[in-house]
Design a protein around this motif. Sequence first.
Motif, PDB file in Angstrom:
ATOM      1  N   ARG A  67       0.745  -1.245   0.117  1.00 18.61           N
ATOM      2  CA  ARG A  67       0.039  -0.115   0.223  1.00 18.61           C
ATOM      3  C   ARG A  67       0.976   1.221  -0.148  1.00 18.61           C
ATOM      4  O   ARG A  67       1.731   1.384   1.025  1.00 18.61           O
ATOM      5  CB  ARG A  67      -0.931  -0.100   1.151  1.00 18.61           C
ATOM      6  CG  ARG A  67      -1.912  -1.199   1.231  1.00 18.61           C
ATOM      7  CD  ARG A  67      -2.811  -1.298   2.430  1.00 18.61           C
ATOM      8  NE  ARG A  67      -3.296   0.013   2.878  1.00 18.61           N
ATOM      9  CZ  ARG A  67      -3.374   0.317   3.995  1.00 18.61           C
ATOM     10  NH1 ARG A  67      -3.260  -0.535   5.135  1.00 18.61           N
ATOM     11  NH2 ARG A  67      -3.835   1.674   4.579  1.00 18.61           N
ATOM     12  N   VAL A  68       0.999   1.931  -1.043  1.00 22.43           N
ATOM     13  CA  VAL A  68       1.710   3.246  -1.348  1.00 22.43           C
ATOM     14  C   VAL A  68       0.759   4.281  -1.558  1.00 22.43           C
ATOM     15  O   VAL A  68      -0.104   4.131  -2.452  1.00 22.43           O
ATOM     16  CB  VAL A  68       2.650   2.988  -2.457  1.00 22.43           C
ATOM     17  CG1 VAL A  68       3.329   4.424  -2.723  1.00 22.43           C
ATOM     18  CG2 VAL A  68       3.546   1.735  -1.995  1.00 22.43           C
ATOM     19  N   THR A  69       0.954   5.546  -0.851  1.00 22.15           N
ATOM     20  CA  THR A  69       0.154   6.667  -1.098  1.00 22.15           C
ATOM     21  C   THR A  69       1.237   7.748  -1.515  1.00 22.15           C
ATOM     22  O   THR A  69       2.506   7.832  -1.013  1.00 22.15           O
ATOM     23  CB  THR A  69      -0.506   7.240   0.096  1.00 22.15           C
ATOM     24  OG1 THR A  69      -1.276   6.254   0.563  1.00 22.15           O
ATOM     25  CG2 THR A  69      -1.111   8.361  -0.005  1.00 22.15           C
ATOM     26  N   VAL A  70       1.000   8.446  -2.742  1.00 23.43           N
ATOM     27  CA  VAL A  70       2.044   9.334  -3.407  1.00 23.43           C
ATOM     28  C   VAL A  70       1.380  10.629  -2.996  1.00 23.43           C
ATOM     29  O   VAL A  70       0.113  10.884  -3.816  1.00 23.43           O
ATOM     30  CB  VAL A  70       2.262   9.349  -4.494  1.00 23.43           C
ATOM     31  CG1 VAL A  70       3.175  10.219  -5.205  1.00 23.43           C
ATOM     32  CG2 VAL A  70       3.119   8.036  -4.797  1.00 23.43           C
ATOM     33  N   ILE A 124       7.791   7.686   5.479  1.00 24.52           N
ATOM     34  CA  ILE A 124       7.596   8.642   4.604  1.00 24.52           C
ATOM     35  C   ILE A 124       8.795   9.328   3.969  1.00 24.52           C
ATOM     36  O   ILE A 124       9.929   9.432   4.622  1.00 24.52           O
ATOM     37  CB  ILE A 124       6.953   9.837   5.487  1.00 24.52           C
ATOM     38  CG1 ILE A 124       5.724   9.656   6.141  1.00 24.52           C
ATOM     39  CG2 ILE A 124       6.758  11.162   4.693  1.00 24.52           C
ATOM     40  CD1 ILE A 124       5.103  10.610   7.208  1.00 24.52           C
ATOM     41  N   GLY A 125       8.715   9.311   2.612  1.00 19.00           N
ATOM     42  CA  GLY A 125       9.823   9.767   1.916  1.00 19.00           C
ATOM     43  C   GLY A 125       9.403  11.229   1.484  1.00 19.00           C
ATOM     44  O   GLY A 125       8.380  11.557   0.672  1.00 19.00           O
ATOM     45  N   HIS A 182      -1.679   8.878  10.403  1.00 18.26           N
ATOM     46  CA  HIS A 182      -1.968   7.580   9.543  1.00 18.26           C
ATOM     47  C   HIS A 182      -1.225   6.377  10.065  1.00 18.26           C
ATOM     48  O   HIS A 182      -1.267   5.346   9.310  1.00 18.26           O
ATOM     49  CB  HIS A 182      -2.237   7.649   8.114  1.00 18.26           C
ATOM     50  CG  HIS A 182      -3.301   8.795   7.931  1.00 18.26           C
ATOM     51  ND1 HIS A 182      -4.444   8.362   7.713  1.00 18.26           N
ATOM     52  CD2 HIS A 182      -2.984  10.079   7.440  1.00 18.26           C
ATOM     53  CE1 HIS A 182      -5.320   9.610   7.574  1.00 18.26           C
ATOM     54  NE2 HIS A 182      -4.418  10.520   7.130  1.00 18.26           N
ATOM     55  N   SER A 183      -0.072   6.673  10.885  1.00 13.20           N
ATOM     56  CA  SER A 183       1.018   5.729  11.245  1.00 13.20           C
ATOM     57  C   SER A 183       1.481   5.068  10.131  1.00 13.20           C
ATOM     58  O   SER A 183       1.547   3.990  10.219  1.00 13.20           O
ATOM     59  CB  SER A 183       0.324   4.661  12.181  1.00 13.20           C
ATOM     60  OG  SER A 183      -0.330   5.393  13.387  1.00 13.20           O
TER      61      SER A 183
END
Length: 168
Positions: free
Chosen positions: A42-45, A80-81, A75-76
Amino acid sequence: MVHFVVVLSVGMGQASGMFEVSELSAFDGAVRRRSHFSEPWRVTVVAVTEADFTEYQWPLSDALLARAIDRLQLHSPRAIGLDLYRNVAVGDGADALTEELEADNLVVIRSVSAIENGGTPAPESVPLDRVGFNDVPIDRDGVVRRQLLFATDANGELLFSLAARLLN
């Protein structure tokens, strides 16, 4: 003798790029046919758009950046990049941003080129084990198929990519 001629011919063909089109085509097909991960990630950009530049002005203030990181932390996330070169204070909020950058799950970037040669360093408050780079090699046909995992700067310092740091 025949073996030597075949090896020499293949070596010359590869050096000249003769096989590159078929190699890239085979690689692209393999990527499309099969997922390399048994469990999806699960990745969020979160991207900054032209509309954001209009609304918030560029460069983004430290206060705005700190607030965005804080909201992501709610959102734990595992990691984070922050793919944004940032090594000087911008506007208000420098203390809040420095506090957000201290989170163990936050990775920032720096320029691969040595700082002495005009490269951008990472924020000083972020330890080196949470600093990566984001240089992307582009193939001759203009497609990105690879990502550097590590490099060395002009001083011989070993650097890891943002992706490698996020995986760790």
